[in-house]
Write an enzyme that holds these catalytic residues in place. Structure first.
Site, short mmCIF file in Angstrom:
data_model
loop_
_atom_site.label_atom_id
_atom_site.label_comp_id
_atom_site.label_asym_id
_atom_site.label_seq_id
_atom_site.Cartn_x
_atom_site.Cartn_y
_atom_site.Cartn_z
N ARG A 1 2.23 -3.62 12.40
CA ARG A 1 1.72 -4.08 13.85
C ARG A 1 2.70 -5.04 14.42
NH1 ARG A 1 0.25 0.39 14.01
NH2 ARG A 1 -1.70 1.21 14.34
N GLY B 1 0.83 -0.98 0.04
CA GLY B 1 0.01 0.14 -0.01
C GLY B 1 1.03 1.37 0.05
N ILE C 1 2.65 2.94 2.23
CA ILE C 1 3.68 2.88 3.16
C ILE C 1 4.77 2.00 2.46
CG2 ILE C 1 4.84 2.58 5.30
CD1 ILE C 1 2.16 3.41 6.89
N GLU D 1 2.48 -4.04 23.35
CA GLU D 1 3.33 -2.91 23.75
C GLU D 1 2.73 -2.53 25.01
OE1 GLU D 1 2.59 -0.34 20.52
OE2 GLU D 1 3.64 -1.76 18.84
N GLY E 1 6.98 5.58 14.47
CA GLY E 1 7.07 5.55 13.09
C GLY E 1 6.54 7.03 12.47
N HIS F 1 7.54 2.38 19.05
CA HIS F 1 6.25 2.72 18.17
C HIS F 1 6.26 4.24 18.01
CE1 HIS F 1 2.00 1.51 17.02
NE2 HIS F 1 2.33 2.47 16.16
C1 DGY Z 1 -0.80 4.39 12.80
O1 DGY Z 1 -0.88 5.47 12.28
O2 DGY Z 1 -1.23 3.47 12.64
C2 DGY Z 1 0.49 4.70 13.79
O3 DGY Z 1 0.90 3.16 13.94
C3 DGY Z 1 0.22 5.30 14.93
O4 DGY Z 1 -0.62 4.27 15.70
#
Ligand code: DGY
Length: 323
Positions: A237, A154, A156, A266, A286, A284
């Site tokens: 995730r 996708g 990202i 987490e 990102g 976490h």
């Molecule tokens: C998202 O945008 O899903 C990031 O992981 C922040 O939770």
């Protein structure tokens, strides 16, 4: 009277100010996830909820009889009981298109860090262990011209592919749906089956959401198919990787290393991972840059304004709720 809305975190003030132009706003003053009970209490009279990384359970939704819209300041929405929202015809929005490059930057940072042993080198210098220039010191793995495998392709995944092309990497991807030929051409990306992806990637970067089908998508069997020199990067995730199996593979060196920004439980990290030097760990983060977090908060506010105004923003994740 303005509709009441609740925000589960102290989001940046431009977003809270924007919400306050339209709604009576209350927010949780701490930058921590809220437990279901206080959230349920806070939701009793509200029509709109802005959430970020807090679980929105069916029980929370049941307590919110007037709730008409949920907007999450994230792209992932596995923390929200979407089925329960849809059953109540409550639309949910996320923040597509504002955080992909930032998250891809971190995926690539982890990739470079673990391949070039950046964290180990930093520790070596700080610990005062560096005495001489040495030919054999901290030998690492090349990144350029290697094979970058994207599991999920996708926005990202594609943004990571773009960075990989900058490093002259060969790009492979596997996804549930093959993308349009024009996109494959743009990234010089080759669609392969899952097993080929696992076997051929020097760097395997995960870009799949957490769903019942993707939990432990990478387990002992998949890790066993990877090259002993391969690196696993996870900015998606935590639950898509079987963490004990990964810790075992890293310890046994049946894969080369890992870069992880997300974890199954987490903020708990599997203890075996903590002791390993061939894994780089991040908490976490990102999408955590000033610029991107502001854009995410603004988009979440704008989406809630649209939804409560009876309009249908593009980011609705459960369109059935408004069909
Ligand atoms: C998202 O945008 O899903 C990031 O992981 C922040 O939770």
């Amino acid at each position: 009277m303005k509709p009441k809305v609740f925000v589960t975190r102290p989001l940046p003030s431009p977003a809270l100010d924007l919400l306050a132009e339209h709604f009576e706003v209350a927010f949780h003053p701490m930058d921590l996830p809220m437990a279901p009970e206080p959230l349920a209490e806070a939701c009793r009279q509200i029509e709109g909820l802005v959430v970020a990384g807090t679980r929105v359970t069916a029980e929370v939704l049941n307590s919110a009889a007037k709730l008409r819209a949920v907007s999450t300041a994230s792209v992932g929405y596995d923390n929200i009981d979407i089925a329960a929202c849809t059953a109540r015809r409550i639309p949910v929005t996320n923040t597509v298109g504002v955080l992909e490059d930032t998250t891809a930057d971190l995926a690539f940072a982890l990739l470079l860090a673990v391949a070039r042993r950046v964290v180990e080198g930093d520790r070596f210098v700080r610990d005062g262990l560096w005495r001489e220039w040495q030919w054999g010191l901290l030998h690492a793995s090349d990144v350029h011209h290697k094979t970058l495998g994207l599991y999920g392709f996708g926005r990202i995944g594609q943004a990571v592919a773009r960075r990989g092309r900058g490093f002259a990497m060969r790009i492979l991807y596997y996804a549930r749906h093959r993308v349009a030929e024009a996109i494959e051409r743009e990234f010089e990306a080759q669609y392969v089956d899952r097993e080929t992806l696992l076997r051929q990637s020097d760097f395997l970067s995960l870009h799949i959401p957490k769903t019942p089908e993707t939990v432990h998508a990478i387990g002992a069997r998949e890790l066993g198919l990877m090259k002993p020199s391969a690196f696993l990067i996870n900015t998606a995730r935590g639950a898509v990787v079987d963490e004990p199996a990964l810790a075992h593979a890293l310890k046994a060196k049946t894969i080369g290393g890992a870069g992880l920004d997300v974890f199954e439980q987490e903020p708990v990290v599997h203890p075996a991972l903590i002791d390993l030097s061939n894994v780089v760990l991040m908490p976490h983060v990102g999408s955590a840059t000033d610029e991107t977090r502001l854009k995410m908060a603004m988009r979440a506010a704008e989406n809630l304004i649209e939804l409560l105004g009876g309009r249908r923003p593009a980011d609705i994740v459960n369109p059935e709720a408004v069909a």
